[in-house]
Design an enzyme around this catalytic site. Sequence first.
Site, PDB file in Angstrom:
ATOM      1  N   CYS A   1     -32.280  -6.479  24.850  1.00 50.71           N
ATOM      2  CA  CYS A   1     -31.653  -7.749  24.471  1.00 50.71           C
ATOM      3  C   CYS A   1     -31.362  -8.665  25.651  1.00 50.71           C
ATOM      4  O   CYS A   1     -31.147  -9.860  25.476  1.00 50.71           O
ATOM      5  CB  CYS A   1     -30.345  -7.471  23.716  1.00 50.71           C
ATOM      6  SG  CYS A   1     -30.574  -6.581  22.163  1.00 50.71           S
TER       7      CYS A   1
ATOM      8  N   HIS B   1     -28.056  -3.187  36.805  1.00 54.11           N
ATOM      9  CA  HIS B   1     -28.740  -2.120  36.068  1.00 54.11           C
ATOM     10  C   HIS B   1     -27.925  -0.840  36.198  1.00 54.11           C
ATOM     11  O   HIS B   1     -27.756  -0.309  37.300  1.00 54.11           O
ATOM     12  CB  HIS B   1     -30.144  -1.906  36.612  1.00 54.11           C
ATOM     13  CG  HIS B   1     -31.080  -1.314  35.597  1.00 54.11           C
ATOM     14  ND1 HIS B   1     -30.844  -0.093  35.001  1.00 54.11           N
ATOM     15  CD2 HIS B   1     -32.227  -1.789  35.046  1.00 54.11           C
ATOM     16  CE1 HIS B   1     -31.816   0.169  34.138  1.00 54.11           C
ATOM     17  NE2 HIS B   1     -32.671  -0.846  34.147  1.00 54.11           N
TER      18      HIS B   1
ATOM     19  N   HIS C   1     -17.318 -22.864  29.324  1.00 54.99           N
ATOM     20  CA  HIS C   1     -17.900 -22.336  28.091  1.00 54.99           C
ATOM     21  C   HIS C   1     -18.429 -20.922  28.315  1.00 54.99           C
ATOM     22  O   HIS C   1     -18.964 -20.609  29.388  1.00 54.99           O
ATOM     23  CB  HIS C   1     -19.035 -23.246  27.606  1.00 54.99           C
ATOM     24  CG  HIS C   1     -18.651 -24.684  27.483  1.00 54.99           C
ATOM     25  ND1 HIS C   1     -17.902 -25.172  26.431  1.00 54.99           N
ATOM     26  CD2 HIS C   1     -18.895 -25.750  28.303  1.00 54.99           C
ATOM     27  CE1 HIS C   1     -17.722 -26.477  26.597  1.00 54.99           C
ATOM     28  NE2 HIS C   1     -18.301 -26.846  27.719  1.00 54.99           N
TER      29      HIS C   1
ATOM     30  N   HIS D   1     -23.788 -12.697  24.435  1.00 54.20           N
ATOM     31  CA  HIS D   1     -24.807 -12.131  23.550  1.00 54.20           C
ATOM     32  C   HIS D   1     -24.150 -11.564  22.286  1.00 54.20           C
ATOM     33  O   HIS D   1     -23.269 -10.710  22.376  1.00 54.20           O
ATOM     34  CB  HIS D   1     -25.570 -11.024  24.277  1.00 54.20           C
ATOM     35  CG  HIS D   1     -26.463 -10.233  23.384  1.00 54.20           C
ATOM     36  ND1 HIS D   1     -27.503 -10.792  22.676  1.00 54.20           N
ATOM     37  CD2 HIS D   1     -26.471  -8.911  23.068  1.00 54.20           C
ATOM     38  CE1 HIS D   1     -28.113  -9.851  21.978  1.00 54.20           C
ATOM     39  NE2 HIS D   1     -27.500  -8.697  22.196  1.00 54.20           N
TER      40      HIS D   1
ATOM     41  N   HIS E   1     -22.969 -14.344  12.617  1.00 56.63           N
ATOM     42  CA  HIS E   1     -22.825 -14.524  11.169  1.00 56.63           C
ATOM     43  C   HIS E   1     -24.043 -15.221  10.562  1.00 56.63           C
ATOM     44  O   HIS E   1     -24.534 -14.829   9.508  1.00 56.63           O
ATOM     45  CB  HIS E   1     -21.564 -15.343  10.875  1.00 56.63           C
ATOM     46  CG  HIS E   1     -21.288 -15.521   9.420  1.00 56.63           C
ATOM     47  ND1 HIS E   1     -21.758 -16.600   8.694  1.00 56.63           N
ATOM     48  CD2 HIS E   1     -20.583 -14.756   8.540  1.00 56.63           C
ATOM     49  CE1 HIS E   1     -21.354 -16.501   7.442  1.00 56.63           C
ATOM     50  NE2 HIS E   1     -20.637 -15.391   7.322  1.00 56.63           N
TER      51      HIS E   1
ATOM     52  N   ASN F   1     -28.237 -10.510  15.138  1.00 55.16           N
ATOM     53  CA  ASN F   1     -28.621 -10.217  16.522  1.00 55.16           C
ATOM     54  C   ASN F   1     -30.135 -10.380  16.624  1.00 55.16           C
ATOM     55  O   ASN F   1     -30.895  -9.536  16.150  1.00 55.16           O
ATOM     56  CB  ASN F   1     -28.200  -8.793  16.885  1.00 55.16           C
ATOM     57  CG  ASN F   1     -28.568  -8.419  18.311  1.00 55.16           C
ATOM     58  OD1 ASN F   1     -29.260  -9.156  19.001  1.00 55.16           O
ATOM     59  ND2 ASN F   1     -28.097  -7.258  18.752  1.00 55.16           N
TER      60      ASN F   1
END
Length: 452
Positions: free
Chosen positions: A168, A247, A337, A341, A370, A374
């Site tokens: 992702c 990582h 802001h 994710h 919503h 994802n």
Amino acid sequence: MELLTALCLLCFFYLTYYLYKLVLQRTNHCCYMLGYECYKATEGRRLDTELCASIVFRNKNLGSEEYRFLLRTIVKAGIGENSYAPENVIRGKEERPELIDSLTEMDQIFFETLDNLFAKTRISPQEIDILVVNVSLLSCVPSLTARVINRYKMKSNVKAFNLSGMGCSASLVAIDLVQQLFKTYNNAFAIVVSTESLSANWYCGNEKSMILSNCLFRSGGCSMLFTNNKALKHRAILKLKCMVRTHYGSNDEAYDCCIQMEDGHGNRGFRLTKKLVNAAAQSFTINLRVLGPKMLPLWEIIRYIILSFAQRRKSKRASLDEELTAAIPNLKTGAEHFCIHPGGKAVIDGVGKSLGLTEYDLEPTRMTLHRFGNTSAGSLWYVLGYMEAKKRLKKGDRIIMISFGSGFKCNTCIWEVMKDMKDGNVWKDCIDEYPPNAVVNPFMEKYGWLDR
């Protein structure tokens, strides 16, 4: 005397050349975003309550316990009735996916978003110097980048990169790659396409940790256009200020918490374990140790150091929550802001709590989950699109993007808004409905009996 003059002139010319090289190098370090386009599937692929239930019930491998688990998960997932599923799943082919299903899914996302992006920015496909495509769960021959190059007849010396298995967080990995290449290529245009292939990866077994992916992941993606040409600065919407990649794959639990595999019956899927939230918190803490000094004002760094030192002395054996709280400074002093994710409700809640964010800060991420679910690597740009559609983004504002992905990875970056952004983009037909006054989940009303 003449020799001395010659040596002085040589030093002068060398110094001039060196300074020119430094200035040129600094110019090449800039990375501007000229535009982005998110994908919105057709109405026929909308995953409403009835369709979602029919997909669940036609899985003959599930028993009553699995049905109850699915119900509880769907109710708590934070996803509404307007997200989108792959076409082959809608048609009932999830148990027998074909390669053409995956390729068709990619073509729809790639070409719709790229067509719109080229039209909006008025940049020709033949002007593109760098192309990066990231799709974690599909690697084909010819590559996905080759499909894009063939469709748009791009020039023969375009630099093409096909990223797979990055999860992702792949979108920021791809942008970091572009940023590094911009140090070498002057006045270049780069395209990044971020999405995920779900057609051949819909889980049809009954392992609870693998069923979760069906409840969270939905169809979507985004195409973005970047340049390092300062002459086009006036056309840019965002400027990349810094990027930090972490990582955490050396930790076994973090590595295993989010992994593609087959269950005991040979059903392929994506396993998500309970260790995921902890892995996200740990990798995020490590990431912020590098990101913090790059984005925070000096007074906040000093305050954070003093408070952390005092807290460590007060309790050398603090709990995990206390350690994470102590390790995270006030990021609101460095950004207006927060683009997080939308990996799931638990991850959003965890990041929000650790950073002390308000519901206003988390609203774009919650509403993206919503509305669209994802969408893996493309998710961040739906969150950005929500902020833009709500006209929150003003010139000079700073945006922090926070993404998590398998491996385990936490990647963050800071953007500066270059002009007031107010395009309705993919949200334009529904933005007035968000945030809803009350989030009603029809699953509980229609299928609540399963949980009794």
